[in-house]
Motif scaffolding. Sequence first.
Motif, PDB file in Angstrom:
ATOM      1  N   CYS A 250       0.825  -1.205   0.000  1.00  0.00           N
ATOM      2  CA  CYS A 250       0.000   0.000   0.000  1.00  0.00           C
ATOM      3  C   CYS A 250       0.859   1.255   0.000  1.00  0.00           C
ATOM      4  O   CYS A 250       1.915   1.312   0.640  1.00  0.00           O
ATOM      5  CB  CYS A 250      -0.922   0.016   1.221  1.00  0.00           C
ATOM      6  N   VAL A 251       0.413   2.251  -0.727  1.00  0.00           N
ATOM      7  CA  VAL A 251       1.095   3.543  -0.824  1.00  0.00           C
ATOM      8  C   VAL A 251       0.136   4.624  -0.356  1.00  0.00           C
ATOM      9  O   VAL A 251      -1.047   4.619  -0.723  1.00  0.00           O
ATOM     10  CB  VAL A 251       1.544   3.828  -2.275  1.00  0.00           C
ATOM     11  N   ALA A 252       0.629   5.526   0.477  1.00  0.00           N
ATOM     12  CA  ALA A 252      -0.178   6.652   0.945  1.00  0.00           C
ATOM     13  C   ALA A 252       0.230   7.906   0.174  1.00  0.00           C
ATOM     14  O   ALA A 252       1.417   8.235   0.092  1.00  0.00           O
ATOM     15  CB  ALA A 252       0.029   6.864   2.437  1.00  0.00           C
ATOM     16  N   LEU A 253      -0.741   8.584  -0.408  1.00  0.00           N
ATOM     17  CA  LEU A 253      -0.456   9.819  -1.130  1.00  0.00           C
ATOM     18  C   LEU A 253      -1.125  10.997  -0.434  1.00  0.00           C
ATOM     19  O   LEU A 253      -0.504  11.694   0.337  1.00  0.00           O
ATOM     20  CB  LEU A 253      -0.941   9.728  -2.591  1.00  0.00           C
ATOM     21  N   GLY A 254      -2.398  11.205  -0.716  1.00  0.00           N
ATOM     22  CA  GLY A 254      -3.069  12.406  -0.242  1.00  0.00           C
ATOM     23  C   GLY A 254      -2.916  13.509  -1.275  1.00  0.00           C
ATOM     24  O   GLY A 254      -2.227  13.369  -2.289  1.00  0.00           O
ATOM     25  N   ALA A 255      -3.574  14.643  -1.026  1.00  0.00           N
ATOM     26  CA  ALA A 255      -3.523  15.752  -1.975  1.00  0.00           C
ATOM     27  C   ALA A 255      -3.779  17.061  -1.265  1.00  0.00           C
ATOM     28  O   ALA A 255      -4.492  17.122  -0.260  1.00  0.00           O
ATOM     29  CB  ALA A 255      -4.550  15.558  -3.083  1.00  0.00           C
ATOM     30  N   SER A 256      -3.172  18.120  -1.808  1.00  0.00           N
ATOM     31  CA  SER A 256      -3.495  19.479  -1.390  1.00  0.00           C
ATOM     32  C   SER A 256      -4.485  20.021  -2.419  1.00  0.00           C
ATOM     33  O   SER A 256      -4.214  19.983  -3.621  1.00  0.00           O
ATOM     34  CB  SER A 256      -2.240  20.355  -1.362  1.00  0.00           C
ATOM     35  N   VAL A 257      -5.627  20.499  -1.949  1.00  0.00           N
ATOM     36  CA  VAL A 257      -6.704  20.907  -2.854  1.00  0.00           C
ATOM     37  C   VAL A 257      -7.070  22.360  -2.595  1.00  0.00           C
ATOM     38  O   VAL A 257      -7.503  22.716  -1.494  1.00  0.00           O
ATOM     39  CB  VAL A 257      -7.954  20.016  -2.669  1.00  0.00           C
ATOM     40  N   GLY A 258      -6.886  23.190  -3.607  1.00  0.00           N
ATOM     41  CA  GLY A 258      -7.296  24.585  -3.530  1.00  0.00           C
ATOM     42  C   GLY A 258      -8.578  24.789  -4.296  1.00  0.00           C
ATOM     43  O   GLY A 258      -8.919  24.014  -5.185  1.00  0.00           O
ATOM     44  N   ALA A 259      -9.317  25.838  -3.939  1.00  0.00           N
ATOM     45  CA  ALA A 259     -10.605  26.079  -4.584  1.00  0.00           C
ATOM     46  C   ALA A 259     -10.744  27.544  -4.941  1.00  0.00           C
ATOM     47  O   ALA A 259     -10.198  28.431  -4.281  1.00  0.00           O
ATOM     48  CB  ALA A 259     -11.745  25.652  -3.668  1.00  0.00           C
ATOM     49  N   ALA A 260     -11.485  27.785  -6.010  1.00  0.00           N
ATOM     50  CA  ALA A 260     -11.833  29.147  -6.418  1.00  0.00           C
ATOM     51  C   ALA A 260     -13.213  29.107  -7.046  1.00  0.00           C
ATOM     52  O   ALA A 260     -13.615  28.101  -7.632  1.00  0.00           O
ATOM     53  CB  ALA A 260     -10.810  29.697  -7.404  1.00  0.00           C
ATOM     54  N   LEU A 261     -13.944  30.206  -6.909  1.00  0.00           N
ATOM     55  CA  LEU A 261     -15.276  30.319  -7.499  1.00  0.00           C
ATOM     56  C   LEU A 261     -15.247  31.316  -8.644  1.00  0.00           C
ATOM     57  O   LEU A 261     -14.728  32.422  -8.503  1.00  0.00           O
ATOM     58  CB  LEU A 261     -16.292  30.776  -6.441  1.00  0.00           C
ATOM     59  N   GLY A 262     -15.787  30.902  -9.772  1.00  0.00           N
ATOM     60  CA  GLY A 262     -15.896  31.798 -10.917  1.00  0.00           C
ATOM     61  C   GLY A 262     -17.331  32.224 -11.119  1.00  0.00           C
ATOM     62  O   GLY A 262     -18.265  31.456 -10.853  1.00  0.00           O
ATOM     63  N   ARG A 263     -17.512  33.454 -11.583  1.00  0.00           N
ATOM     64  CA  ARG A 263     -18.842  33.991 -11.859  1.00  0.00           C
ATOM     65  C   ARG A 263     -18.972  34.322 -13.333  1.00  0.00           C
ATOM     66  O   ARG A 263     -17.988  34.387 -14.060  1.00  0.00           O
ATOM     67  CB  ARG A 263     -19.086  35.252 -11.020  1.00  0.00           C
ATOM     68  N   HIS A 264     -20.195  34.548 -13.753  1.00  0.00           N
ATOM     69  CA  HIS A 264     -20.456  34.875 -15.158  1.00  0.00           C
ATOM     70  C   HIS A 264     -19.575  36.039 -15.611  1.00  0.00           C
ATOM     71  O   HIS A 264     -19.522  37.077 -14.961  1.00  0.00           O
ATOM     72  CB  HIS A 264     -21.927  35.234 -15.329  1.00  0.00           C
ATOM     73  N   GLY A 265     -18.881  35.839 -16.717  1.00  0.00           N
ATOM     74  CA  GLY A 265     -18.032  36.884 -17.278  1.00  0.00           C
ATOM     75  C   GLY A 265     -16.586  36.821 -16.838  1.00  0.00           C
ATOM     76  O   GLY A 265     -15.735  37.528 -17.400  1.00  0.00           O
ATOM     77  N   ALA A 273      -6.050  29.974 -12.127  1.00  0.00           N
ATOM     78  CA  ALA A 273      -4.853  30.440 -11.413  1.00  0.00           C
ATOM     79  C   ALA A 273      -5.165  30.721  -9.948  1.00  0.00           C
ATOM     80  O   ALA A 273      -4.329  30.469  -9.065  1.00  0.00           O
ATOM     81  CB  ALA A 273      -4.297  31.685 -12.097  1.00  0.00           C
ATOM     82  N   ALA A 274      -6.362  31.223  -9.665  1.00  0.00           N
ATOM     83  CA  ALA A 274      -6.743  31.489  -8.275  1.00  0.00           C
ATOM     84  C   ALA A 274      -6.837  30.192  -7.487  1.00  0.00           C
ATOM     85  O   ALA A 274      -6.395  30.113  -6.326  1.00  0.00           O
ATOM     86  CB  ALA A 274      -8.072  32.234  -8.239  1.00  0.00           C
ATOM     87  N   ALA A 275      -7.407  29.148  -8.089  1.00  0.00           N
ATOM     88  CA  ALA A 275      -7.475  27.851  -7.416  1.00  0.00           C
ATOM     89  C   ALA A 275      -6.078  27.281  -7.204  1.00  0.00           C
ATOM     90  O   ALA A 275      -5.795  26.666  -6.165  1.00  0.00           O
ATOM     91  CB  ALA A 275      -8.325  26.886  -8.244  1.00  0.00           C
ATOM     92  N   ASP A 276      -5.188  27.485  -8.163  1.00  0.00           N
ATOM     93  CA  ASP A 276      -3.800  27.029  -8.057  1.00  0.00           C
ATOM     94  C   ASP A 276      -3.099  27.735  -6.899  1.00  0.00           C
ATOM     95  O   ASP A 276      -2.381  27.112  -6.101  1.00  0.00           O
ATOM     96  CB  ASP A 276      -3.089  27.302  -9.383  1.00  0.00           C
ATOM     97  N   ARG A 277      -3.296  29.039  -6.770  1.00  0.00           N
ATOM     98  CA  ARG A 277      -2.663  29.794  -5.675  1.00  0.00           C
ATOM     99  C   ARG A 277      -3.174  29.316  -4.322  1.00  0.00           C
ATOM    100  O   ARG A 277      -2.402  29.193  -3.356  1.00  0.00           O
ATOM    101  CB  ARG A 277      -2.932  31.284  -5.845  1.00  0.00           C
ATOM    102  N   HIS A 278      -4.477  29.049  -4.248  1.00  0.00           N
ATOM    103  CA  HIS A 278      -5.034  28.555  -2.990  1.00  0.00           C
ATOM    104  C   HIS A 278      -4.427  27.197  -2.640  1.00  0.00           C
ATOM    105  O   HIS A 278      -4.075  26.939  -1.485  1.00  0.00           O
ATOM    106  CB  HIS A 278      -6.559  28.448  -3.119  1.00  0.00           C
ATOM    107  N   MET A 279      -4.297  26.333  -3.647  1.00  0.00           N
ATOM    108  CA  MET A 279      -3.680  25.027  -3.421  1.00  0.00           C
ATOM    109  C   MET A 279      -2.243  25.191  -2.933  1.00  0.00           C
ATOM    110  O   MET A 279      -1.823  24.524  -1.974  1.00  0.00           O
ATOM    111  CB  MET A 279      -3.711  24.208  -4.718  1.00  0.00           C
ATOM    112  N   TYR A 280      -1.488  26.089  -3.562  1.00  0.00           N
ATOM    113  CA  TYR A 280      -0.082  26.272  -3.190  1.00  0.00           C
ATOM    114  C   TYR A 280       0.021  26.794  -1.751  1.00  0.00           C
ATOM    115  O   TYR A 280       0.914  26.380  -0.988  1.00  0.00           O
ATOM    116  CB  TYR A 280       0.587  27.246  -4.152  1.00  0.00           C
TER     117      TYR A 280
END
Length: 293
Positions: A250-265, A273-280
Amino acid sequence: MDAVAVDPAVLRAALVESTPALVCVIGADRRVLLVNAALERSTGWMSEEVLGRSFYEVFAVPHEAALAREFVEDAVRTGVAPPQEGDWRDRWGGTRRVSLLSSVVRDDEGRAVGVACVGVDVTAQRPEEARLREAAASDPLTGLRNRTALLAALQEALADPTSDGVAVLFCDLDRFKSANDTHGHDVGDQLLREVAARLRGVVGERDVVARLGGDEFVVLAPGAGAGAASSLRRAVEAVLAEPYATPHGCVALGASVGAALGRHGDDGERVLAAADRHMYGIKTQRRLERAQR
């Protein structure tokens, strides 16, 4: 050698019969007036079987019969027959995909009396084209969407004025490089495919899952607000944290997960990129916490 005079009408008839294009002339009353040899070969319908019969009763598939009828009526009424592509029934109970260029037929006084359809049987090409489009939009290792397809889906979701927005989760695997270096690329590829399968299993039907490359994955959730995005983020982190079975144990990984919300337009690249920055930021904070223990 003297040139031989040939009746232009004979030449036109010979051209219609010899061309590989499918030719069908339909009268204003929607009855078939002419079919050529190529159409007979493609559909199996012989001239003597279809001449005088309604076009939409012979060639049109049932769910497109009304559209076929309207097409002829509109062409005769307006004098315009736009390009079409659709399914034609063949004599054996199957269908042929036909791409058409049509023109309105007029009598000597200029009155519209029918429609001449010149088509190409594209039945064989369309599945291959679909396969190529799918390949161009997919990550070859996992079968997930690739970056290009992800951004197209994201931009489409952001362009929808009726949407409540879109949540973007940017996932970067933890400890993947170590597992890949220790156990080899075959195990690494197996882990990436398993990550893809787990992500598919946790998202909704409308959501898009993509692999950007390496160990970076993105989940796109149209219509998800802040609460739904937070719940999905926790579900993704939980499912990716479960152990992975490999030939080496068995191998244990896991993940760092960032989130961003986009709106119309909004711009899709900026939301990603915003989700990427949050993840970082999350990954950096976790590293600091481990270093302080």
